[in-house]
Each structure stands twice: as C-alpha cells, then as structure tokens.
Design an enzyme around this catalytic site. Structure first.
Site, short mmCIF file in Angstrom:
data_model
loop_
_atom_site.label_atom_id
_atom_site.label_comp_id
_atom_site.label_asym_id
_atom_site.label_seq_id
_atom_site.Cartn_x
_atom_site.Cartn_y
_atom_site.Cartn_z
N GLY A 39 0.41 -1.59 -0.34
CA GLY A 39 0.30 -0.12 -0.03
C GLY A 39 0.75 1.13 0.18
N CYS A 40 0.39 2.11 0.41
CA CYS A 40 1.25 3.45 0.50
C CYS A 40 2.51 3.47 1.84
CB CYS A 40 -0.09 4.79 0.93
SG CYS A 40 1.42 6.62 1.37
#
Length: 204
Positions: free
Chosen positions: A36-37
């Site tokens: 993810g981020c």
C-alpha cells in the site's frame, strides 16, 4: 452523517529535506516490499531494531526513473515500495515479513483501504533464493493462521530495480504528522504497530 474518504494520492506535503541516515554497518541485507502507501510502511519499519534505513520508492515496473505522478496513473507498472537495509544479526528477514503481514491486508487485490490501483498492490521483491523460500513459508504460515480472513494475493517476485522516490516522500510521516491522510490513516497504524511490536521488544 457524512464521511470523508482519504487517499494518499495528491495530498499536500511539506518539502523540507529528509534527515541523513547512518549507513556505517557494511554487513547489511535488503528487503524490498510493497504494502500500500509507502508513507505508512516506511514510518513503521523505521522504528524496528536492526533496521538501518528505510527508503520509499518504486519497483516492479517497466519505466526508467518513474516519477510519483507517473506511478500514480498505474501505467508504469510500478508498486509503491520501501527498501529496508537491515542487520541480519539483529533482525531477521522472517521478522521483517511478520511486520509486513501485520501492516497491510494481503487479501485485497491492488488495494489498501481507499488507495486503489496496481501501484498499491501487495508484493515481496526477493533479493535471493533464500529470501524467496522464506517469503513463501512466511506467507503460507500467515495465511493458515487466519491473521487475515481470505486468500492472500501477495506477489512474490524477483527484485530487479529500485527507484528512490522524490525527497519529499522520505520520512513523510515524521515531517507531515498533521497532514489529513497522516492523521487519519498513518498515525493510527503507527500507534497500533508500536503497541504490538513494542510488546515483542522489536522496536528501537
């Protein structure tokens, strides 16, 4: 009742230089992971014992020197990753993977929360056959444990290239703790990580 959906894409930032990181230890190994981020992942791994540095960047794509804006389109094939330099005498690759499974949902394809796209996929870019074998075992163990409900979709693929992200992405949470995405998403994740791994004695 109103809801605000926050994604890391397009969030405003402070652009002060990131702090220099010590790299005195010559006997380091590297782990390159996508969950993810990268703001969330970097902030947590920076706290772990044996981790010498964590650099946010891009791997797994087909374009040379990609920019953040290009990666965000999903057209370069890159994932947002962190590359972790660690001392294997202090922390093992398997322990890093334990933190990796804790930090993100490996059952959601090309998505973490409101961050959607192939750039947010779950992936382990192994640097050696030993890392590949450990990653497979670790994923099977985590999946069987019921840590996350569902089939894992994490890619386990050979590491090829790592492109460091722009300076303003490095140490992002430390520099921008009050930015909306950091307050709503990164902060709570860091607090949960700190409690769990602090109790295990794995934090600096």
């Amino acid at each position: 009742m109103s809801f605000i959906l926050l994604s890391c894409n397009g969030q405003e930032t402070k652009t002060q230089p990131n702090k220099p990181k010590k790299m005195e230890n010559k006997n380091l190994e590297y782990a390159t992971i996508a969950g993810g981020c990268f703001w969330c992942v970097e902030a947590c791994f920076d706290m772990m014992k044996g981790v010498e540095s964590v650099t946010s960047g891009y791997s797994g794509g087909h374009k040379e020197n990609p920019t953040y804006e290009e990666v965000c389109t999903g057209e370069t094939g890159h994932a947002e990753v962190v590359q972790i330099a660690f001392d294997p005498k202090v922390i093992s690759f398997s322990q890093i993977l334990e933190a990796f499974w804790f930090l993100h949902d490996p059952t959601t394809l090309n998505r973490q929360g409101n961050d959607i796209g192939t750039q947010y996929r779950s992936a382990i870019f192994f640097h050696s056959e030993k890392q590949k074998e450990e990653a497979i075992v670790s994923m099977e163990k985590s999946e069987k444990s019921g840590q996350w409900n569902g089939k894992y979709v994490t890619e386990i693929v050979p590491f090829e290239k790592f492109w460091s992200a722009e300076t303003y992405h490095q140490d992002y949470f430390e520099i921008n703790p009050n930015q909306p995405y950091c307050s709503a998403v990164v902060g709570p994740k860091v607090a949960k990580f700190k409690k769990h791994f602090g109790e295990l004695g794995l934090l600096k």
